[in-house]
Design a protein around this motif. Structure first.
Motif, PDB file in Angstrom:
ATOM      1  N   THR A   1       0.822  -1.207   0.000  1.00 27.89           N
ATOM      2  CA  THR A   1       0.000   0.000   0.000  1.00 27.89           C
ATOM      3  C   THR A   1       0.856   1.258   0.000  1.00 27.89           C
ATOM      4  O   THR A   1       2.020   1.236   0.415  1.00 27.89           O
ATOM      5  CB  THR A   1      -0.935   0.023   1.212  1.00 27.89           C
ATOM      6  N   ASN A   2       0.246   2.337  -0.456  1.00 27.31           N
ATOM      7  CA  ASN A   2       0.936   3.613  -0.536  1.00 27.31           C
ATOM      8  C   ASN A   2      -0.059   4.715  -0.249  1.00 27.31           C
ATOM      9  O   ASN A   2      -1.192   4.703  -0.786  1.00 27.31           O
ATOM     10  CB  ASN A   2       1.526   3.798  -1.933  1.00 27.31           C
ATOM     11  N   TYR A   3       0.331   5.671   0.598  1.00 25.12           N
ATOM     12  CA  TYR A   3      -0.518   6.798   0.965  1.00 25.12           C
ATOM     13  C   TYR A   3       0.303   8.085   0.976  1.00 25.12           C
ATOM     14  O   TYR A   3       1.461   8.068   1.414  1.00 25.12           O
ATOM     15  CB  TYR A   3      -1.104   6.629   2.365  1.00 25.12           C
ATOM     16  N   PRO A   4      -0.284   9.198   0.577  1.00 23.55           N
ATOM     17  CA  PRO A   4       0.400  10.466   0.792  1.00 23.55           C
ATOM     18  C   PRO A   4       0.310  10.851   2.263  1.00 23.55           C
ATOM     19  O   PRO A   4      -0.552  10.345   3.000  1.00 23.55           O
ATOM     20  CB  PRO A   4      -0.403  11.430  -0.087  1.00 23.55           C
ATOM     21  N   ASP A   5       1.161  11.773   2.679  1.00 24.33           N
ATOM     22  CA  ASP A   5       1.186  12.169   4.082  1.00 24.33           C
ATOM     23  C   ASP A   5      -0.142  12.769   4.541  1.00 24.33           C
ATOM     24  O   ASP A   5      -0.495  12.662   5.712  1.00 24.33           O
ATOM     25  CB  ASP A   5       2.301  13.191   4.305  1.00 24.33           C
ATOM     26  N   SER A   6      -0.882  13.366   3.623  1.00 26.08           N
ATOM     27  CA  SER A   6      -2.119  14.046   3.994  1.00 26.08           C
ATOM     28  C   SER A   6      -3.192  13.099   4.539  1.00 26.08           C
ATOM     29  O   SER A   6      -4.094  13.534   5.256  1.00 26.08           O
ATOM     30  CB  SER A   6      -2.682  14.812   2.796  1.00 26.08           C
ATOM     31  N   VAL A   7      -3.104  11.811   4.191  1.00 21.02           N
ATOM     32  CA  VAL A   7      -4.122  10.865   4.647  1.00 21.02           C
ATOM     33  C   VAL A   7      -3.535   9.712   5.451  1.00 21.02           C
ATOM     34  O   VAL A   7      -4.289   8.892   5.998  1.00 21.02           O
ATOM     35  CB  VAL A   7      -4.950  10.296   3.462  1.00 21.02           C
ATOM     36  N   LYS A   8      -2.218   9.641   5.527  1.00 21.34           N
ATOM     37  CA  LYS A   8      -1.569   8.523   6.219  1.00 21.34           C
ATOM     38  C   LYS A   8      -2.040   8.463   7.675  1.00 21.34           C
ATOM     39  O   LYS A   8      -2.076   9.485   8.366  1.00 21.34           O
ATOM     40  CB  LYS A   8      -0.057   8.682   6.136  1.00 21.34           C
ATOM     41  N   GLY A   9      -2.411   7.276   8.106  1.00 21.44           N
ATOM     42  CA  GLY A   9      -2.907   7.104   9.466  1.00 21.44           C
ATOM     43  C   GLY A   9      -4.402   7.310   9.610  1.00 21.44           C
ATOM     44  O   GLY A   9      -4.983   6.959  10.644  1.00 21.44           O
ATOM     45  N   ARG A  10      -5.040   7.883   8.591  1.00 20.46           N
ATOM     46  CA  ARG A  10      -6.491   8.110   8.628  1.00 20.46           C
ATOM     47  C   ARG A  10      -7.238   7.242   7.612  1.00 20.46           C
ATOM     48  O   ARG A  10      -8.362   6.818   7.869  1.00 20.46           O
ATOM     49  CB  ARG A  10      -6.812   9.575   8.343  1.00 20.46           C
ATOM     50  N   PHE A  11      -6.625   7.015   6.468  1.00 22.22           N
ATOM     51  CA  PHE A  11      -7.254   6.249   5.388  1.00 22.22           C
ATOM     52  C   PHE A  11      -6.591   4.884   5.283  1.00 22.22           C
ATOM     53  O   PHE A  11      -5.376   4.756   5.463  1.00 22.22           O
ATOM     54  CB  PHE A  11      -7.115   6.961   4.048  1.00 22.22           C
ATOM     55  N   THR A  12      -7.393   3.881   4.951  1.00 21.36           N
ATOM     56  CA  THR A  12      -6.879   2.532   4.742  1.00 21.36           C
ATOM     57  C   THR A  12      -7.502   1.939   3.487  1.00 21.36           C
ATOM     58  O   THR A  12      -8.726   1.895   3.363  1.00 21.36           O
ATOM     59  CB  THR A  12      -7.196   1.625   5.937  1.00 21.36           C
ATOM     60  N   ILE A  13      -6.646   1.506   2.581  1.00 21.90           N
ATOM     61  CA  ILE A  13      -7.116   0.849   1.373  1.00 21.90           C
ATOM     62  C   ILE A  13      -6.991  -0.663   1.546  1.00 21.90           C
ATOM     63  O   ILE A  13      -6.041  -1.150   2.172  1.00 21.90           O
ATOM     64  CB  ILE A  13      -6.331   1.329   0.134  1.00 21.90           C
TER      65      ILE A  13
END
Length: 115
Positions: free
Chosen positions: A57-69
């Motif tokens: 998985t990969n997330y930008p910092d703006s959603v990391k820790g809040r969004f989960t794919i």
């Protein structure tokens, strides 16, 4: 014919949660990298989450820790769990299926974060 159909968008209060779903058909779902993008009014479309065929998985910092794919290959479906939503998360959210030779897009689902 490839179809990506998003669902689960809507209106939510700040601090709330939503779960988006994207059901795919017409592709060999398991070999695609699946992603969620969003586009707010007047802004460019941006990646918010991606998951590879081997579940990286990969997330930008703006959603990391809040969004989960996550993905369910048996159901040809990718999910986006969104927690601690804030007004800056308001956008149209798009599902994407990507391979090296090209990619496909869904029609988008609106997420509005407002009190």
């Amino acid at each position: 014919q490839v179809q990506l159909v998003e669902s689960g968008g809507g209106l939510v209060q700040p601090g709330g949660s939503l779960r988006l779903s994207c059901a795919a058909s017409g592709i060999i779902f398991s070999i695609y990298t699946m992603g969620w993008y969003r586009q707010a009014p007047g802004k460019q479309r941006e990646l918010v989450a991606a998951i590879t065929q081997d579940y990286r998985t990969n997330y930008p910092d703006s959603v990391k820790g809040r969004f989960t794919i996550s993905r369910d290959n048996a159901k040809n479906t990718v999910y986006l769990q969104m927690n601690s939503l804030n007004r800056e998360d308001t956008a149209v959210y798009y599902c994407n299926a990507a391979l090296s030779m090209g990619n496909h897009w869904g029609q988008g689902t609106q997420v509005t974060v407002s009190s």
